[in-house]
Write an enzyme that holds these catalytic residues in place. Structure first.
Site, PDB file in Angstrom:
ATOM      1  N   TYR A 154      -2.820  -1.047  10.121  1.00  0.00           N
ATOM      2  CA  TYR A 154      -2.899  -1.200   8.526  1.00  0.00           C
ATOM      3  C   TYR A 154      -1.537  -0.838   7.901  1.00  0.00           C
ATOM      4  CZ  TYR A 154      -4.157  -1.214   3.656  1.00  0.00           C
ATOM      5  OH  TYR A 154      -4.235  -1.220   2.405  1.00  0.00           O
TER       6      TYR A 154
ATOM      7  N   SER B 116       0.771  -1.316  -0.117  1.00  0.00           N
ATOM      8  CA  SER B 116      -0.013  -0.206  -0.113  1.00  0.00           C
ATOM      9  C   SER B 116       0.938   1.328  -0.118  1.00  0.00           C
ATOM     10  CB  SER B 116      -0.888  -0.010   1.191  1.00  0.00           C
ATOM     11  OG  SER B 116      -1.724   1.135   1.389  1.00  0.00           O
TER      12      SER B 116
END
Length: 264
Positions: A169, A155
């Site tokens: 995350y 990401s």
């Protein structure tokens, strides 16, 4: 040396390859699985919910070959079970796409240990132990000119600071990036490449709440290319990393974000 147009076109071919996409029933995983199916690969998808996994595989089977294997990859035992089932069906795996993931957003003062563990178990521990369990099948497909491929989904939140309180995350995706570099070095002698796709803003369940609260125009305001990532953007990146065109590429983070985190 490339000697013909057919050879050049074949650089990006993945027809006949055996591909596993985790978290393949929706979102980025579904988009990548769809790309491989349409390109002629034999694709297996897994996801935690059996009904969703089977429904997605049925939809994708309209374009080619796709098989469901439901699995919750947050435990070592589940990773090993998935590897055994694939080993019963295939004698090799050409491409592993580690896409299954989780997100937990909560204020720092209230952030629970259970949320942290859920995210790290699925986003980091799961890919590592699935790679470990599938390594014999990956090595069976590997050759110096056409390595087996591991594609981990990272990401842009791994290297820019997100505005939301998604501490586990962003940390887990940074771990995925570094783990991938480490594995790329370790597995090079086995002719297995390890690369990362780091997506930017993609219309998915994770992003849906933000889209509804802020609107798409506000979200893409800081994206130089002024749009969200599309399914073809992620599928194209994965097919490149799985094709002969990338056979000398390993340890790379391929950012697919329209310049969002990489030019500003």
């Amino acid at each position: 040396m490339l000697e013909s147009n057919d050879e050049i076109q074949g650089l990006f071919g993945v027809a006949g390859k055996v591909v596993l996409v985790t978290g393949g029933s929706r979102g980025i995983g579904y988009a990548i699985a769809e790309g491989f199916v349409k390109a002629g690969a034999r694709v297996y998808i897994c996801s935690r919910k059996e009904a969703d996994c089977e429904a997605a595989a049925e939809q994708l089977s309209a374009y080619g070959e796709c098989h469901p294997i439901p699995a919750d990859l947050s435990t070592v035992e589940a990773c090993q079970a998935l590897a055994r089932e694939l080993g019963d069906r295939e004698n090799k795996i050409d491409v592993l796409v580690n896409n299954a993931g989780a997100l937990w957003a909560e204020a720092l003062a209230d952030y629970p240990e259970s949320g942290w563990d859920k995210v790290f178990d699925l986003n980091v521990k799961g890919p590592f132990f699935l790679i470990k369990a599938l390594l014999p099948l990956l090595e069976a497909a590997a050759s110096p000119r056409d390595p087996a491929r591991i594609i981990n989904i990272g990401s842009i939140d791994a290297y820019h600071v997100p505005k939301h309180e998604t501490y586990a995350y962003s940390s887990s995706k940074a771990a995925v990036h570094q783990l991938s570099r480490h594995l790329a070095w370790q597995l090079a002698s086995s002719h297995v490449t390890v690369n990362v796709i780091a997506p930017g803003l993609f219309r998915s369940k994770m992003l849906q709440g933000t889209l509804e609260s802020r609107g798409e125009a506000a979200l893409v305001e800081h994206v130089p290319l002024k749009r969200l990532a599309e399914s073809s953007d992620l599928a194209g990146a994965a097919i490149y990393l799985a094709s002969r065109a990338s056979s000398f590429v390993t340890g790379m983070i391929l950012t697919v974000d329209g310049g969002h985190a990489t030019t500003l």
